[in-house]
Design an enzyme around this catalytic site. Structure first.
Site, PDB file in Angstrom:
ATOM      1  N   GLY A 111       0.810  -1.222   0.000  1.00  0.00           N
ATOM      2  CA  GLY A 111       0.000   0.000   0.000  1.00  0.00           C
ATOM      3  C   GLY A 111       0.840   1.267   0.000  1.00  0.00           C
ATOM      4  O   GLY A 111       0.373   2.328  -0.429  1.00  0.00           O
ATOM      5  N   GLU A 114       1.542   1.758  -3.514  1.00  0.00           N
ATOM      6  CA  GLU A 114       0.263   2.086  -4.170  1.00  0.00           C
ATOM      7  C   GLU A 114      -0.112   3.552  -3.922  1.00  0.00           C
ATOM      8  O   GLU A 114      -0.519   4.260  -4.845  1.00  0.00           O
ATOM      9  CB  GLU A 114      -0.835   1.146  -3.664  1.00  0.00           C
ATOM     10  CG  GLU A 114      -0.605  -0.280  -4.134  1.00  0.00           C
ATOM     11  CD  GLU A 114      -1.672  -1.238  -3.636  1.00  0.00           C
ATOM     12  OE1 GLU A 114      -1.711  -1.484  -2.408  1.00  0.00           O
ATOM     13  OE2 GLU A 114      -2.464  -1.721  -4.450  1.00  0.00           O
TER      14      GLU A 114
HETATM   15  N1  COA Z   1       1.736  -3.845   8.811  1.00  0.00           N
HETATM   16  C1  COA Z   1       1.794  -3.840  10.147  1.00  0.00           C
HETATM   17  N2  COA Z   1       2.927  -3.709  10.832  1.00  0.00           N
HETATM   18  C2  COA Z   1       4.068  -3.580  10.140  1.00  0.00           C
HETATM   19  C3  COA Z   1       4.100  -3.563   8.743  1.00  0.00           C
HETATM   20  C4  COA Z   1       2.861  -3.710   8.067  1.00  0.00           C
HETATM   21  N3  COA Z   1       2.772  -3.683   6.738  1.00  0.00           N
HETATM   22  N4  COA Z   1       5.388  -3.427   8.337  1.00  0.00           N
HETATM   23  C5  COA Z   1       6.120  -3.351   9.455  1.00  0.00           C
HETATM   24  N5  COA Z   1       5.328  -3.432  10.536  1.00  0.00           N
HETATM   25  C6  COA Z   1       5.728  -3.386  11.963  1.00  0.00           C
HETATM   26  C7  COA Z   1       6.399  -4.667  12.400  1.00  0.00           C
HETATM   27  O1  COA Z   1       5.438  -5.636  12.741  1.00  0.00           O
HETATM   28  C8  COA Z   1       7.188  -4.166  13.577  1.00  0.00           C
HETATM   29  O2  COA Z   1       6.319  -3.988  14.659  1.00  0.00           O
HETATM   30  P1  COA Z   1       6.720  -4.520  16.146  1.00  0.00           P
HETATM   31  O3  COA Z   1       7.986  -3.752  16.478  1.00  0.00           O
HETATM   32  O4  COA Z   1       5.554  -4.123  16.986  1.00  0.00           O
HETATM   33  O5  COA Z   1       6.948  -5.988  16.009  1.00  0.00           O
HETATM   34  C9  COA Z   1       7.633  -2.771  13.136  1.00  0.00           C
HETATM   35  O6  COA Z   1       6.708  -2.379  12.122  1.00  0.00           O
HETATM   36  C10 COA Z   1       9.034  -2.728  12.555  1.00  0.00           C
HETATM   37  O7  COA Z   1       9.080  -3.641  11.478  1.00  0.00           O
HETATM   38  P2  COA Z   1      10.198  -4.781  11.349  1.00  0.00           P
HETATM   39  O8  COA Z   1       9.671  -5.861  10.480  1.00  0.00           O
HETATM   40  O9  COA Z   1      10.669  -5.194  12.708  1.00  0.00           O
HETATM   41  O10 COA Z   1      11.379  -3.979  10.621  1.00  0.00           O
HETATM   42  P3  COA Z   1      12.545  -4.594   9.728  1.00  0.00           P
HETATM   43  O11 COA Z   1      13.522  -3.497   9.519  1.00  0.00           O
HETATM   44  O12 COA Z   1      13.031  -5.872  10.264  1.00  0.00           O
HETATM   45  O13 COA Z   1      11.846  -4.918   8.312  1.00  0.00           O
HETATM   46  C11 COA Z   1      10.403  -4.476   6.429  1.00  0.00           C
HETATM   47  C12 COA Z   1      11.324  -3.879   7.523  1.00  0.00           C
HETATM   48  C13 COA Z   1       9.724  -3.317   5.706  1.00  0.00           C
HETATM   49  C14 COA Z   1      11.239  -5.301   5.438  1.00  0.00           C
HETATM   50  C15 COA Z   1       9.352  -5.400   7.097  1.00  0.00           C
HETATM   51  O14 COA Z   1       8.742  -4.684   8.159  1.00  0.00           O
HETATM   52  C16 COA Z   1       8.269  -5.869   6.167  1.00  0.00           C
HETATM   53  O15 COA Z   1       8.484  -6.743   5.345  1.00  0.00           O
HETATM   54  N6  COA Z   1       7.029  -5.303   6.330  1.00  0.00           N
HETATM   55  C17 COA Z   1       5.881  -5.744   5.581  1.00  0.00           C
HETATM   56  C18 COA Z   1       5.924  -5.319   4.137  1.00  0.00           C
HETATM   57  C19 COA Z   1       4.714  -5.860   3.381  1.00  0.00           C
HETATM   58  O16 COA Z   1       4.566  -7.042   3.184  1.00  0.00           O
HETATM   59  N7  COA Z   1       3.835  -4.942   2.970  1.00  0.00           N
HETATM   60  C20 COA Z   1       2.648  -5.282   2.239  1.00  0.00           C
HETATM   61  C21 COA Z   1       1.488  -5.393   3.153  1.00  0.00           C
HETATM   62  S1  COA Z   1       0.006  -5.851   2.285  1.00  0.00           S
END
Ligand code: COA
Length: 260
Positions: A111, A114
């Site tokens: 998103g 998007e």
């Molecule tokens: N929705 C909800 N929470 C999210 C999120 C999302 N799309 N992306 C990150 N967060 C949250 C994590 O759960 C984490 O929360 P917490 O500390 O309470 O556990 C916090 O944000 C930090 O994210 P984290 O994953 O620990 O950071 P990272 O540096 O290890 O990784 C990303 C960064 C962006 C690679 C990883 O967060 C990720 O892959 N996010 C999802 C991306 C995705 O699939 N988006 C499409 C959604 S439809």
């Protein structure tokens, strides 16, 4: 109105709307989507706003996607409502009638990409990472991502990014047209502010006509789109700004556009 998930501020005629959930990498939950709808409706109706910058708080992410915690428990009917709310909000941005710049300092995923694609210009830092990773969640983009990416970057890139789900770096995003400009991390704000200032000082009716001709006219068959462009062109000739712009050129001075 006070927002729980956004910070809105004005610098001259430039409105900044910042998604402020940095601990969740600015993920778009329902409440944030509703607040963005309100914030952009306000920007549309406020004549003092000539350009908008959309940003995400913190250093790490513009927006890391739809909120996966909310998605994990969603029913199909709720999913349709959620998708439609996101699509509507992003269409409001796209058809705002005022230029919107996305400031992308880090992750713009799902998103996040998007909503960035519904903005008119995207400026990224060298650390930006853009992608549609929904496939890794067993999902597909539901806020218009398949269609906007197809139109922006063509079928090969749309298929690759959606099917494989791997983000691209700033250089590749620039090559694909997903980023208009790439700036060094420390230079990102200067780059964004310079573009926003230039747009805010431009003739607003001409900007609106350009946005309309490209975004609405561009969806029509070619002959209709040409007609659409002619009418938009003629409409700008009703404005004082058009007289000022042409006169200023002939008088070898800078134009002062008033928005009339
Ligand atoms: N929705 C909800 N929470 C999210 C999120 C999302 N799309 N992306 C990150 N967060 C949250 C994590 O759960 C984490 O929360 P917490 O500390 O309470 O556990 C916090 O944000 C930090 O994210 P984290 O994953 O620990 O950071 P990272 O540096 O290890 O990784 C990303 C960064 C962006 C690679 C990883 O967060 C990720 O892959 N996010 C999802 C991306 C995705 O699939 N988006 C499409 C959604 S439809």
């Amino acid at each position: 109105m006070a927002f729980r998930n956004l910070i809105s501020s004005d610098r001259g005629a430039v409105r900044s709307i910042t998604i402020n959930r940095p601990d969740k990498l600015n993920a778009l939950n329902r409440e944030t989507i509703n607040e963005l709808q309100i914030a952009f409706d306000q920007a549309r109706h406020d004549d003092s706003v000539r350009a908008v910058v959309l940003a995400g708080a913190g250093e790490k992410a513009f927006v890391a996607g739809a909120d996966i915690a909310e998605l994990s428990a969603i029913t199909p009917i709720q999913a349709q409502t959620f998708s439609r709310a996101g699509q509507r909000m992003m269409r409001t941005i796209e058809l705002l009638g005022k230029p919107v710049i996305a400031r992308i300092q880090g992750f713009a995923l799902g998103g996040g990409l998007e909503i960035a694609m519904s903005c008119h210009l995207r400026v990224g830092s060298e650390r930006a990472r853009l992608g549609l990773p929904e496939i890794s969640l067993g999902l597909l983009p539901g806020f218009g991502g398949t269609q906007r990416l197809l139109r922006l970057a063509g079928r090969p890139a749309a298929l690759e990014l959606c099917l494989l789900g791997q983000p691209v770096d700033a250089v590749r995003a620039h090559q694909l047209g997903l980023l208009n400009r790439v700036a060094a991390v420390d230079a990102l704000d200067d780059e964004v502010n310079a573009l926003a200032d230039q747009l805010a000082a431009s003739a607003p009716h001409a900007l609106a006509g350009i946005l309309d001709a490209i975004l609405v006219g561009g969806e029509c068959p070619f002959a209709e789109a040409m007609d659409f462009e002619s009418k938009a062109f003629a409409l700008t000739c009703t404005t004082e700004d058009m007289r000022e712009g042409t006169r200023a050129f002939l008088e070898r001075r800078k134009p002062a556009f008033t928005g009339k």
